[in-house]
Design a protein around this motif. Structure first.
Motif, short mmCIF file in Angstrom:
data_model
loop_
_atom_site.label_atom_id
_atom_site.label_comp_id
_atom_site.label_asym_id
_atom_site.label_seq_id
_atom_site.Cartn_x
_atom_site.Cartn_y
_atom_site.Cartn_z
N ASP A 130 -0.87 8.88 2.21
CA ASP A 130 -1.88 8.91 3.27
C ASP A 130 -1.28 8.70 4.66
OD1 ASP A 130 -3.91 9.30 1.43
OD2 ASP A 130 -4.15 7.15 1.08
N LEU A 131 0.00 8.45 4.75
CA LEU A 131 0.65 8.23 6.04
C LEU A 131 0.77 9.54 6.81
CD1 LEU A 131 3.62 5.89 4.99
CD2 LEU A 131 1.40 5.21 5.91
N ALA A 132 0.90 9.42 8.14
CA ALA A 132 1.21 10.59 8.95
C ALA A 132 2.63 11.05 8.63
CB ALA A 132 1.09 10.25 10.43
N GLU A 133 2.93 12.31 8.94
CA GLU A 133 4.24 12.86 8.58
C GLU A 133 5.39 12.06 9.18
OE1 GLU A 133 4.14 16.92 9.77
OE2 GLU A 133 2.86 17.55 8.09
N ASN A 134 5.25 11.65 10.45
CA ASN A 134 6.34 10.89 11.07
C ASN A 134 6.49 9.52 10.41
OD1 ASN A 134 3.78 10.21 12.30
ND2 ASN A 134 4.95 9.01 13.79
N GLU A 135 5.40 8.94 9.94
CA GLU A 135 5.49 7.66 9.24
C GLU A 135 6.16 7.84 7.88
OE1 GLU A 135 1.47 5.54 11.11
OE2 GLU A 135 1.33 6.72 9.25
N GLN A 136 5.81 8.91 7.19
CA GLN A 136 6.48 9.19 5.91
C GLN A 136 7.98 9.40 6.12
OE1 GLN A 136 4.25 12.60 4.57
NE2 GLN A 136 2.78 11.36 3.42
N ALA A 194 4.11 14.25 -1.84
CA ALA A 194 4.21 13.97 -0.40
C ALA A 194 5.65 13.76 0.02
CB ALA A 194 3.37 12.73 -0.06
N ALA A 195 6.44 13.07 -0.81
CA ALA A 195 7.83 12.78 -0.46
C ALA A 195 8.68 14.04 -0.42
CB ALA A 195 8.41 11.77 -1.45
#
Length: 250
Positions: A159-165, A75-76
């Motif tokens: 599991d975060l939204a893209e903007n949160e990541q 994800a990162a």
């Protein structure tokens, strides 16, 4: 966080368009053939054999990460180099597998580095002077991403939204708001960023750059044996890239 043009408006990707239109066209053809057979009293045409499935790549397996660490890493790196209308992202190119394989080997434990004390705080130009191995730094960093995400959003990082990541990664990049045992989050982020680029553009033998997709994006020819027949030609020449594996039988 993308190092691609993040100002471009969102469009339906060419890949998704082809996928959606392919389903629609396939459904229309199947429906037409079946209806034709029924109308004329003929048997439906024999179904064609599906294309052979691509052989499994047994190198795509984990040697260092557990499942959770792998998904956080995937994800990162996807936020650092996301998929867009220009091509695949870091996840599809196999960057997380590349990082896993590097951390599992001698490089991950700094086997060729001097790692004895004393340890002093380094100058800005000297980089990190930590006694922690790269594998340790990465393990602590992934736990930090998990803990910070849980603390701020009550969710796992993956599991975060893209903007949160993106927001979480920006905090880690600055290295001011959240700390890790023995190192700054900035040290971890720099390692993550560097490994992402390596996984995108190194030879596929190391586990990343799957199917040389990273080189295709850059129009990079990879490991060619010779440019003798091309060197005097004008203009840019797009060559199909070759990896070191392509030279095994030469």
């Amino acid at each position: 966080m993308s190092n691609k043009d993040s100002n471009n408006p969102k469009h339906m990707s060419r890949r998704n368009f082809l996928k959606s239109s392919g389903i629609a066209i396939g459904g229309a053809v199947l429906g037409g053939a079946a209806m034709s057979g029924l109308w004329l009293g003929k048997k439906p045409a024999q179904q064609q054999h599906p294309a052979e499935q691509k052989a499994a790549d047994y190198n795509q397996a984990l040697m260092f990460f557990n499942q959770e660490q792998f998904f956080i890493t995937e994800a990162a790196v996807e936020r650092i180099f996301p998929k867009d209308e220009l091509g695949p992202g870091a996840k599809e190119i196999g960057v997380a597998i590349y990082i896993d394989h590097q951390l599992a080997g001698p490089w991950g434990i700094n086997a060729k580095d001097y790692m004895m004390g004393p340890f002093f705080k380094g100058e800005a130009t000297q980089g990190s002077q930590t006694q922690l191995r790269r594998a340790d730094i990465f393990t602590l960093g992934l736990k930090g991403l998990k803990d910070y995400s849980q603390k701020k959003y009550s969710k796992s990082f993956q599991d975060l939204a893209e903007n949160e990541q993106d927001d979480v990664l920006k905090v880690f990049e600055k290295g001011e708001e959240f700390s890790l045992p023995g190192i700054s989050t900035k040290t971890f982020f720099n390692l993550l960023y560097s490994l992402t680029l390596e996984g995108l553009y190194s030879d596929p033998l190391y586990g990343g750059n799957k199917d040389m997709m990273g080189w295709e994006l850059k129009k990079y020819p990879g490991n060619q044996m010779s440019y003798l027949d091309l060197i005097e030609k004008d203009g840019f020449i797009h060559m199909k890239p070759k990896s070191l594996r392509d030279h095994l039988n030469h």
